[in-house]
Design a protein around this motif. Structure first.
Motif, PDB file in Angstrom:
ATOM      1  N   ALA A 121       0.695  -1.196  -0.071  1.00 50.12           N
ATOM      2  CA  ALA A 121       0.060   0.096   0.047  1.00 50.12           C
ATOM      3  C   ALA A 121       1.045   1.327   0.229  1.00 50.12           C
ATOM      4  O   ALA A 121       0.694   2.326  -0.748  1.00 50.12           O
ATOM      5  CB  ALA A 121      -0.831  -0.013   1.014  1.00 50.12           C
ATOM      6  N   LYS A 122       1.836   1.351   0.670  1.00 55.72           N
ATOM      7  CA  LYS A 122       2.683   2.320   0.643  1.00 55.72           C
ATOM      8  C   LYS A 122       3.538   2.683  -0.378  1.00 55.72           C
ATOM      9  O   LYS A 122       3.634   3.686  -1.129  1.00 55.72           O
ATOM     10  CB  LYS A 122       3.894   2.185   1.879  1.00 55.72           C
ATOM     11  N   LEU A 123       3.888   1.457  -1.132  1.00 52.71           N
ATOM     12  CA  LEU A 123       4.644   1.518  -2.295  1.00 52.71           C
ATOM     13  C   LEU A 123       3.721   2.241  -3.491  1.00 52.71           C
ATOM     14  O   LEU A 123       4.132   2.871  -4.334  1.00 52.71           O
ATOM     15  CB  LEU A 123       5.025   0.135  -2.964  1.00 52.71           C
ATOM     16  N   ALA A 124       2.268   1.454  -3.485  1.00 53.47           N
ATOM     17  CA  ALA A 124       1.258   2.268  -4.313  1.00 53.47           C
ATOM     18  C   ALA A 124       1.342   3.682  -4.333  1.00 53.47           C
ATOM     19  O   ALA A 124       1.018   4.260  -5.178  1.00 53.47           O
ATOM     20  CB  ALA A 124       0.083   1.309  -4.134  1.00 53.47           C
ATOM     21  N   ALA A 125       0.853   3.976  -2.949  1.00 53.87           N
ATOM     22  CA  ALA A 125       0.808   5.177  -2.772  1.00 53.87           C
ATOM     23  C   ALA A 125       2.143   6.204  -3.041  1.00 53.87           C
ATOM     24  O   ALA A 125       1.802   7.304  -3.715  1.00 53.87           O
ATOM     25  CB  ALA A 125       0.754   5.661  -1.145  1.00 53.87           C
ATOM     26  N   THR A 126       3.228   5.798  -2.828  1.00 51.99           N
ATOM     27  CA  THR A 126       4.409   6.548  -3.493  1.00 51.99           C
ATOM     28  C   THR A 126       4.523   6.709  -4.963  1.00 51.99           C
ATOM     29  O   THR A 126       4.659   7.791  -5.433  1.00 51.99           O
ATOM     30  CB  THR A 126       5.757   5.830  -3.000  1.00 51.99           C
ATOM     31  N   LEU A 127       4.181   5.638  -5.600  1.00 55.37           N
ATOM     32  CA  LEU A 127       3.984   5.739  -7.034  1.00 55.37           C
ATOM     33  C   LEU A 127       2.908   6.297  -7.763  1.00 55.37           C
ATOM     34  O   LEU A 127       2.851   6.323  -8.903  1.00 55.37           O
ATOM     35  CB  LEU A 127       4.261   4.346  -7.660  1.00 55.37           C
ATOM     36  N   GLY A 128       1.649   6.311  -6.835  1.00 54.16           N
ATOM     37  CA  GLY A 128       0.667   7.116  -7.421  1.00 54.16           C
ATOM     38  C   GLY A 128      -0.209   6.113  -7.987  1.00 54.16           C
ATOM     39  O   GLY A 128      -0.923   6.387  -8.986  1.00 54.16           O
ATOM     40  N   SER A 129      -0.140   4.800  -7.743  1.00 59.94           N
ATOM     41  CA  SER A 129      -1.081   3.728  -8.391  1.00 59.94           C
ATOM     42  C   SER A 129      -2.344   3.598  -7.727  1.00 59.94           C
ATOM     43  O   SER A 129      -2.571   3.618  -6.529  1.00 59.94           O
ATOM     44  CB  SER A 129      -0.152   2.263  -8.085  1.00 59.94           C
TER      45      SER A 129
END
Length: 331
Positions: free
Chosen positions: A300-308
């Protein structure tokens, strides 16, 4: 033995039996009904019936009982020695024929219980004069059911004895164990030439002692292991360990902080690499030594950082962002 009376050997005479036998010796006899709960005294010949009055049992003199029991033991030992002689005579002519098979058996041996595994490791460690190379996956320390305080203490003492002889210890863990209380406490207690490093993923458990013997699990629950003494196989495992060691991040004695690149941590980059390979959350958690819930938090954090906004879009953004190319340079 009666169902209510636990079975035991004569040299481990139960307390009720010992007390009743002592009373019989002092009084000269005891009632038959008094010995109902201690059938061991009759089984071992320490009490015998009074044939003139069956309500009473009389004791056998201790010296007589001891002489008889020792004689029985001596006869059993003599029988075993004669059996050894017959076995030796039977197999001695065949020893030369089976020499090649025997050599293979010594080179690779399956240890079928935790007791045999620990015994074999302890023997190899006791003979060591150079080093111990170890790979310890996440589950050995982090799964509550697998952690055994007594076994942990015994392993710690065994490792310290190795260090006291001037040997060194090199251990590889997963990154998830960098802050494990058990691991940290272990290195605070050990005194000597000891180092630890971590990787995102490691092999299953591996011990290599003095580059002469290696131990690897033979099943998933680690109740069996393979002891390897074949020089070519041990050398290969040492080479694998060395390559993993040079790729790993130092943890002890001098810890190196894993870098964060553009707000994405090293752990999230490892998760990203497995995501684009198509692995499920459960498979990713298992390979990286995390629980599924923690893995999903990182995703979830990775998705938020990349804007997914979706799982499919996340894979595309990971590939386009170049963060996996940055991983190699960060290490």
């Amino acid at each position: 033995m009666s169902p209510a009376h636990p079975p035991h050997r004569v040299e481990e005479l139960c307390e009720p039996g010992s007390e009743l036998y002592a009373r019989a010796l002092r009084e000269g006899r005891v009632r038959t009904e008094d010995a109902a709960d201690t059938p061991c005294l009759i089984d071992f010949g320490l009490l015998h019936p009074n044939f003139e009055d069956t309500e009473w049992l009389e004791p056998t003199a201790p010296a007589t009982a001891l002489h008889r029991l020792l004689k029985n033991t001596a006869e059993r030992i003599a029988d075993e020695r004669r059996r050894e002689e017959r076995l030796t005579a039977t197999f001695e002519p065949l020893m030369g024929i089976g020499s090649a098979a025997a050599a293979d058996t010594k080179a690779i041996r399956v240890l079928s219980s935790k007791e045999r595994i620990n015994e074999a490791i302890s023997e190899a460690m006791a003979d060591a004069s150079q080093q111990l190379l170890a790979i310890q996956p996440h589950s050995a320390y982090h799964k509550r059911l697998e952690f055994n305080e007594a076994a942990h203490t015994a392993a710690l003492e065994r490792d310290q004895a190795l260090l006291d002889r001037g040997c060194r210890i090199r251990t590889l863990y997963q990154h998830t164990l960098r802050h494990s209380p058990h691991v940290i406490a272990r290195y605070e207690l050990l005194d000597g030439d000891v180092e630890a490093r971590t990787l995102n993923e490691v092999l299953d458990r591996l011990l290599i002692i003095d580059q002469t013997v290696a131990f690897v699990p033979a099943n998933r629950d680690r109740t069996a292991a393979v002891e390897i003494r074949h020089p070519a196989l041990v050398d290969y495992l040492v080479m694998v360990f060395d390559r993993l060691w040079h790729l790993a991040v130092p943890m002890y004695p001098q810890a190196v902080q894993q870098p964060s690149v553009n707000g994405i941590t090293a752990r999230q980059r490892a998760i990203a690499a497995l995501l684009i390979e198509g692995h499920t959350d459960t498979a990713i958690a298992d390979r990286l030594g995390m629980n599924v819930r923690t893995t999903r938090v990182h995703i979830a954090k990775l998705a938020a950082t990349l804007g997914s906004e979706s799982r499919a879009q996340l894979g595309y953004l990971i590939a386009r962002s170049g963060i996996l190319e940055q991983e190699g340079s960060a290490q």
